[in-house]
Design an enzyme around this catalytic site. Structure first.
Site, mmCIF file in Angstrom:
data_model
loop_
_atom_site.group_PDB
_atom_site.id
_atom_site.type_symbol
_atom_site.label_atom_id
_atom_site.label_comp_id
_atom_site.label_asym_id
_atom_site.label_seq_id
_atom_site.Cartn_x
_atom_site.Cartn_y
_atom_site.Cartn_z
ATOM 1 C CB SER A 430 -6.294 14.630 56.719
ATOM 2 O OG SER A 430 -7.266 15.526 57.055
ATOM 3 C CG HIS A 451 -5.674 11.404 60.889
ATOM 4 N ND1 HIS A 451 -5.399 10.569 59.835
ATOM 5 C CD2 HIS A 451 -6.659 12.229 60.456
ATOM 6 C CE1 HIS A 451 -6.189 10.878 58.825
ATOM 7 N NE2 HIS A 451 -6.953 11.870 59.176
ATOM 8 C CD GLU A 463 -3.055 7.378 60.236
ATOM 9 O OE1 GLU A 463 -2.036 6.945 59.702
ATOM 10 O OE2 GLU A 463 -3.804 8.216 59.687
ATOM 11 C CG ASN A 501 -5.668 10.486 54.482
ATOM 12 O OD1 ASN A 501 -6.627 9.817 54.060
ATOM 13 N ND2 ASN A 501 -5.812 11.455 55.360
HETATM 14 N N1 NAD Z 1 -13.667 16.166 57.493
HETATM 15 C C1 NAD Z 1 -12.981 15.048 57.484
HETATM 16 O O1 NAD Z 1 -13.406 14.040 56.932
HETATM 17 C C2 NAD Z 1 -11.657 14.980 58.188
HETATM 18 C C3 NAD Z 1 -11.141 13.748 58.571
HETATM 19 C C4 NAD Z 1 -9.939 13.688 59.265
HETATM 20 C C5 NAD Z 1 -9.266 14.859 59.563
HETATM 21 N N2 NAD Z 1 -9.779 16.040 59.156
HETATM 22 C C6 NAD Z 1 -9.016 17.258 59.484
HETATM 23 O O2 NAD Z 1 -9.639 17.899 60.582
HETATM 24 C C7 NAD Z 1 -9.453 19.305 60.494
HETATM 25 C C8 NAD Z 1 -10.799 20.003 60.552
HETATM 26 O O3 NAD Z 1 -11.592 19.548 59.495
HETATM 27 P P1 NAD Z 1 -13.171 19.731 59.451
HETATM 28 O O4 NAD Z 1 -13.667 18.900 58.355
HETATM 29 O O5 NAD Z 1 -13.743 19.562 60.805
HETATM 30 O O6 NAD Z 1 -13.268 21.251 59.030
HETATM 31 P P2 NAD Z 1 -14.479 22.266 59.211
HETATM 32 O O7 NAD Z 1 -14.306 23.299 58.157
HETATM 33 O O8 NAD Z 1 -15.776 21.556 59.348
HETATM 34 O O9 NAD Z 1 -14.183 22.942 60.618
HETATM 35 C C9 NAD Z 1 -13.123 23.791 60.865
HETATM 36 C C10 NAD Z 1 -13.540 24.704 62.017
HETATM 37 O O10 NAD Z 1 -12.402 25.393 62.476
HETATM 38 C C11 NAD Z 1 -12.814 26.685 62.838
HETATM 39 N N3 NAD Z 1 -11.638 27.542 62.891
HETATM 40 C C12 NAD Z 1 -10.939 28.085 61.877
HETATM 41 N N4 NAD Z 1 -9.897 28.794 62.380
HETATM 42 C C13 NAD Z 1 -9.936 28.678 63.714
HETATM 43 C C14 NAD Z 1 -9.150 29.177 64.785
HETATM 44 N N5 NAD Z 1 -8.122 29.965 64.556
HETATM 45 N N6 NAD Z 1 -9.486 28.816 66.041
HETATM 46 C C15 NAD Z 1 -10.534 28.034 66.273
HETATM 47 N N7 NAD Z 1 -11.336 27.562 65.309
HETATM 48 C C16 NAD Z 1 -11.039 27.875 64.046
HETATM 49 C C17 NAD Z 1 -13.825 27.057 61.792
HETATM 50 O O11 NAD Z 1 -14.677 28.113 62.241
HETATM 51 C C18 NAD Z 1 -14.572 25.744 61.626
HETATM 52 O O12 NAD Z 1 -15.667 25.684 62.519
HETATM 53 C C19 NAD Z 1 -8.678 19.527 59.219
HETATM 54 O O13 NAD Z 1 -7.310 19.599 59.514
HETATM 55 C C20 NAD Z 1 -8.982 18.297 58.400
HETATM 56 O O14 NAD Z 1 -7.971 17.992 57.472
HETATM 57 C C21 NAD Z 1 -10.962 16.140 58.504
#
Ligand code: NAD
Length: 719
Positions: A430, A451, A463, A501
């Protein structure tokens, strides 16, 4: 041949029976644009001079009947002086009246879409027959206007006022079978039989076996409703429609009031009322904003189509991380026909991801949108996995692991080694700059940002972020993939926070500064929701996003743009974070989240959070809604302008769509650039200057100042 124009022709097809066929010379669809209306006028004049005419069949040679007016002409038309706009409506109505008034029976044979002006056209004929694939509707209110070619006059007289109000205020289109039930069409037949059945019905009318005159008469007379029925019907509709549309969308309620005012009128007087009310809406900023969104959306679709021509085929995807985002991305890909491996390091996460997908599919199953077979097919095309070997054959890998630059860098490097040299790797980060993540990659040209927004299945924006070394082919392929997933991709250049963002956080910083200066977060939320029109106010949005996430991203943004976003003191987000009030996810944020007696989630202002906020706030202070809106919006608007000036985003249209589709910027305002254009750039500059002492986030760019001085707008002249 009776008449041959650019987009339609009229010829005799049998003894005394003429066929008017819409067949646009350019493009694959028929539209009621200005030139088609001119042709229609000439065609009907030609028909009026046919003494041997016995009946008229109106048809289309394209796959759809008429998809509507030409929306690209709208903004130009709406900008005309009122008298000219009125003359144009009058002219169009004279054409449809002339069609309706031909001395012989007429029938429309409707294939595919008959929307907007297309629907108004078929309402002008005496009879209507549809093929089973037809879809009919009047979507104008969705664009902030209402039918202007007699739709509010004829539809209620054909299907009844209540039904017509439902059609017009929702803007929905209806399947052929539903249209038959409503009485909008007289029969539905298979496509292959459409023409023959239409001719047979027309012959019945010519032989007076169908009383076409009385049907015609009903469309020209007052509505068949007695006073009591009318009062009940219109009052009920007004109550329902204004509650549903809210104060920012005036078109639906105006349409109801139009039908009501014209209920006792004959056709001519009713059309006058329609035209007058249409002009009021067409001249509104809301119509401009909504039409602008439609046109911007078309533009983005065209860009995605163009990108598709230069794209690598993507038939197999992989997602790393089965969390909130990764699970959503895998589901979305699979549900649009591109199988996805979902890889995580944690079995429980994989199970959660599959459960989420199953839940979403179940909902669709319940609503009858998919069947069990389709559900099974989608679910089996998501392949949960704990090992890297499973991603080897992917055309694209979307990384969605935790938002930590070190973890991401390591994971991305590992991924590169597990896939082929052609595989595209994209990150759903993000905030972390793409060029930074690409630093240690062997194939940075194959890497970019992708994104998504949360929840993935619902938020339309993606994005696509171009890093310094990303190739155009990679960008085009990811754009095409996002479009295939049913999303709207917007390509942006790289910087901390990218576009969405980067402009959201200045808004949050405007919010924390307001709280520091004594504003009440509940009041700020209320004003930003009710008056400005955001789906959620800033405190609630931070709670939903997660205070921990907001806190972390805020730090990244402060580091990325220290001159504007750096901070020297603790703010409201810091104190919430330190108190572990992470928002909705742990039940406590700015608000406290509980369940009501029926088990429905509810939020309340929590005395404990006021207590915490007193640490950062001076004495409480009242602000007017204008002050709150200005202090919240100026930082965002200035940052959006900076992004355009720096080339982070390519055009005002793309910026506005990213705001509407990614953040829920109020559609009736059309986006930041439409908002600025409507307000007047000089007025905005004067407003922002009043707040300049609040710091650099409130300082207008030189570019904007120069544009304002030159009396320019961002969109220029459209249509
Ligand atoms: N949550 C949001 O609103 C949002 C919105 C846009 C972008 N993002 C971005 O998306 C990404 C994920 O966010 P999220 O909210 O889904 O996080 P989350 O914590 O729900 O999920 C992350 C997952 O990644 C897994 N993981 C960690 N290391 C790993 C690896 N080496 N290989 C495979 N899996 C692995 C974890 O076990 C977990 O299941 C981040 O970069 C975040 O900034 C999040």
């Amino acid at each position: 041949m009776i008449y041959q124009g650019e987009n339609l022709s009229v010829r005799y097809i049998a003894d005394g029976i003429a066929e008017l066929t819409f067949d646009a010379k350019q493009g694959s669809v028929n539209k009621l644009d200005k030139s088609t209306l001119v042709s229609l006028d000439e065609a009907i004049s030609a028909l009026q001079n046919q003494p041997q005419l016995k009946g008229l069949l109106v048809s289309s040679a394209k796959d759809a009947f008429i998809v509507g007016a030409d929306i690209t002409e709208f903004l130009g038309l709406f900008a005309l002086p009122e008298e000219q706009l009125s003359a144009w409506l009058n002219k169009a109505n004279n054409i449809f009246n002339a069609l309706e008034d031909l001395p012989v029976p007429s029938i429309s044979a409707i294939n595919g879409y008959a929307l907007g002006g297309g629907c108004e056209c078929i309402l002008a004929t005496d009879l209507r027959i549809a093929d089973s694939n037809a879809r009919i509707g009047l979507p104008e209110t969705q664009l902030g206007i209402m039918p202007g070619f007699g739709g509010t006059v004829r539809l209620p007289r054909v299907i009844g006022a209540d039904n017509a109000m439902e059609w017009i205020t929702t803007g929905k289109n209806y399947k052929a079978a539903e249209c038959l039930k409503f009485g909008a069409v007289d029969a539905v037949v298979d496509s292959a039989q459409l023409r023959e059945a239409a001719l047979s019905m027309l012959n019945d009318a010519i032989a007076n076996n169908i009383d076409w005159q009385s049907r015609r008469h009903a469309k020209q007379a007052p509505l068949a409703l007695n006073k009591i029925e009318a009062t009940m019907s219109f009052n009920c509709a007004k109550g329902m429609v204004s509650a549903k549309a809210g104060p920012h969308y005036p078109a639906p309620i105006t349409a109801v009031k139009t039908i009501e005012s014209a209920a006792r009128c004959n056709r001519e007087d009713a059309l006058k009322i329609e035209a007058q009310n249409f002009i009021g809406l067409a001249k509104s900023e809301v119509a401009q904003a909504l039409v602008g969104i439609f046109l911007n959306d078309q533009q983005l679709k065209a860009l995605a189509k163009k990108a598709g021509k230069n794209a690598q085929p993507i038939n197999q995807a992989a997602v790393l991380g089965a969390g909130i985002m990764g699970g959503g991305i895998a589901y979305q890909s699979a549900s649009r026909g591109i199988p996805a491996v979902m890889k995580d390091i944690n079995q429980a996460a994989l199970e959660l991801g599959m459960d989420e997908a199953t839940k979403l599919l179940n909902k669709q199953l319940e609503r009858g949108r998919i069947d069990g077979l389709k559900m099974g097919k989608i679910l089996s095309s998501i392949n949960p996995s704990l090992n890297y070997e499973s991603i080897a054959n992917s055309d694209i890998v979307v990384e969605a692991v935790v938002e930590n630059p070190k973890v991401k860098a390591a994971v991305l490097k590992e991924v590169e080694q597990k896939v082929s040299a052609d595989t595209i790797v994209a990150s759903n980060t993000s905030t972390i700059p793409i060029s930074l993540l690409a630093k240690d990659l062997a194939r940075p040209e194959k890497f970019c940002g992708m994104h998504f927004f949360n929840p993935v299945h619902r938020m339309p924006l993606v994005e696509v972020i171009r890093g310094e070394k990303t190739s155009q082919e990679t960008i085009d392929s990811v754009v095409a993939y996002a479009a295939k997933m049913g999303k709207t991709p917007v390509v942006v250049n790289d910087c901390p926070g990218f576009f969405v963002n980067r402009v959201l956080f200045p808004y949050f910083f405007g919010f924390t500064r307001l709280l520091q200066d004594g504003a009440d977060f509940v009041q700020v939320d209320k004003i930003m929701e009710k008056q400005f029109g955001w789906p959620m106010g800033p405190a609630y949005l931070l709670d939903v996003v997660g205070i921990d996430t907001g806190h972390h991203a805020g730090e990244v943004m402060a580091k990325g743009f220290p001159e504007r976003m750096g901070k020297t003191t603790e703010d409201a987000i810091d104190v919430m974070y330190q108190a572990q009030r992470f928002g909705q996810k742990n039940g406590l944020g700015f608000y406290a989240y509980t369940k009501d007696s029926r088990g429905k989630p509810k939020k309340d202002a929590d005395p404990a959070s006021y207590q915490l906020l007193s640490k950062v706030a001076s004495q409480s202070q009242d602000y007017s809604s204008e002050q709150i809106i200005a202090r919240m919006m100026i930082p965002m608007i200035n940052e959006v302008v900076r992004c355009l000036e720096e080339g982070i985003i390519q055009s005002p249209g793309e910026a506005d769509m990213a705001l509407v589709y990614g953040l829920g910027f109020p559609p009736f305002r059309g986006g930041v650039f439409r908002y600025l254009d409507n307000m007047g750039l000089d007025k905005y500059v004067a407003l922002a200057d009043q707040y300049a002492e609040l710091g650099p986030l409130y300082h207008v760019t030189d570019g904007l100042r120069a544009k304002a001085a030159a009396g320019e707008t961002y969109y220029g002249k459209q249509g």
